[in-house]
Motif scaffolding. Structure first.
Motif, PDB file in Angstrom:
ATOM      1  N   SER A  61      -3.989  69.313  18.059  1.00 44.02           N
ATOM      2  CA  SER A  61      -4.770  70.277  17.300  1.00 44.02           C
ATOM      3  C   SER A  61      -6.221  70.218  17.794  1.00 44.02           C
ATOM      4  N   THR A  62      -6.877  71.368  17.805  1.00 40.79           N
ATOM      5  CA  THR A  62      -8.269  71.397  18.280  1.00 40.79           C
ATOM      6  C   THR A  62      -9.201  70.720  17.279  1.00 40.79           C
ATOM      7  N   GLU A  63      -8.686  70.475  16.068  1.00 40.07           N
ATOM      8  CA  GLU A  63      -9.549  69.833  15.064  1.00 40.07           C
ATOM      9  C   GLU A  63      -9.630  68.323  15.227  1.00 40.07           C
ATOM     10  N   GLU A  64      -8.808  67.790  16.125  1.00 38.44           N
ATOM     11  CA  GLU A  64      -8.831  66.339  16.293  1.00 38.44           C
ATOM     12  C   GLU A  64     -10.192  65.883  16.815  1.00 38.44           C
ATOM     13  N   ARG A  65     -10.648  64.757  16.332  1.00 34.22           N
ATOM     14  CA  ARG A  65     -11.845  64.123  16.893  1.00 34.22           C
ATOM     15  C   ARG A  65     -11.366  62.989  17.787  1.00 34.22           C
TER      16      ARG A  65
END
Ligand SMILES: Nc1ncnc2c1ncn2[C@@H]1O[C@H](COP(=O)(O)OP(=O)(O)OP(=O)(O)O)[C@@H](O)[C@H]1O
Length: 247
Positions: A61-65
């Motif tokens: 997911s692009t929200e992963e840090r």
């Protein structure tokens, strides 16, 4: 979020480095990738990080840090430990460092027993101390995925256990994905929730340490005689006894 890898392939020139790798890295788990030198472990990490352009699918997911801890040591040797760890917050930093940010950095340093070194320059630290500071910089970002390439290679026995305990507890506590490459099979047996064994660009086996770290399999792969023991607290201990010589 679990990271699902399907049919991952990587070529360099005409050489296939990664060959149709499919696997899943679970959240709240420390996943340890093991295997011989040159089996493709680092390339798998770099593909996950998009540092190498591979074919196939990586469910991310692009929200992963993301926090990545590479094999090589940091170059910013002139910074103090505090400044170096603070840089983990880049993107959130303005001209003024808030007291909240300062306190957060200090609390991470404290967790890793590094507070006493906060004002020292990076270049004045030992390799092992630097490795811990790099972990602090990664944790300060509150990552949801942490990926590390042989993070304990320069640490003494005490610090190896300490490092992996801190990392595993953090991963469990925050339910994040943790993927590390590691050569030490006894540490793997002690700390891994899941083990991924690579060979010649393929995923040879995956599962719990007990499932993957089988005597016969390891002896054949590493070409050594191995004694598998059990520690008093019931973890596998992998003792390489004698090299059989190359295949
Ligand atoms: N930039 C590159 N160009 C071409 N081949 C490469 C490149 N980097 C690595 N390789 C090759 O890819 C294969 C896998 O390398 P990789 O670094 O992933 O191995 P590894 O399992 O991490 O090894 P080690 O345990 O020694 O760190 C090796 O055969 C290596 O020679």
């Amino acid at each position: 979020m679990t990271i699902k890898v399907s049919d991952l392939r990587l070529k360099k020139g005409s050489v296939e480095i990664l060959k149709k790798i499919s696997c899943e890295f679970g959240d709240g788990e420390l996943s340890c990738i093991i295997g011989r030198n040159g089996s493709g472990k680092s390339m798998l990490l770099k593909s996950l990080l998009d540092l190498e352009k591979s074919a196939g699918k990586i469910g991310f997911s692009t929200e992963e840090r993301l926090a990545y801890i590479p094999q090589k040591m940091p170059q910013d040797q002139q910074l103090t430990v505090f400044e170096f760890v603070l840089l983990g917050l880049y993107g959130q930093l303005g001209w003024h460092v808030s007291s909240e940010q300062r306190n957060w950095v200090n609390s991470v340093l404290e967790d890793l027993d590094l507070l006493g070194l906060a004002e020292r320059k990076m270049m004045a630290l030992s390799g092992g101390q630097q490795q811990l500071v790099v972990l602090a910089q990664a944790l300060v970002r509150r990552p949801t995925v942490i990926i590390a390439d042989e993070p304990t290679s320069a640490l003494d026995l005490n610090k190896q256990l300490e490092y992996l305990r801190i990392l595993r507890d953090y991963i469990h506590r925050h339910g994040i994905v943790g993927i590390i490459v590691i050569h030490d099979l006894t540490l793997t047996a002690r700390f891994a929730d899941r083990v991924y064994l690579m060979e010649k660009g393929k995923m040879l086996a995956s599962g719990t340490p007990g499932e993957v770290l089988e005597k016969k399999r390891l002896e054949k792969l590493y070409q050594v005689d191995i004694e598998l023991l059990e520690s008093s607290d019931r973890h596998l201990v992998v003792v390489p006894v004698e090299a059989k010589g190359e295949e």
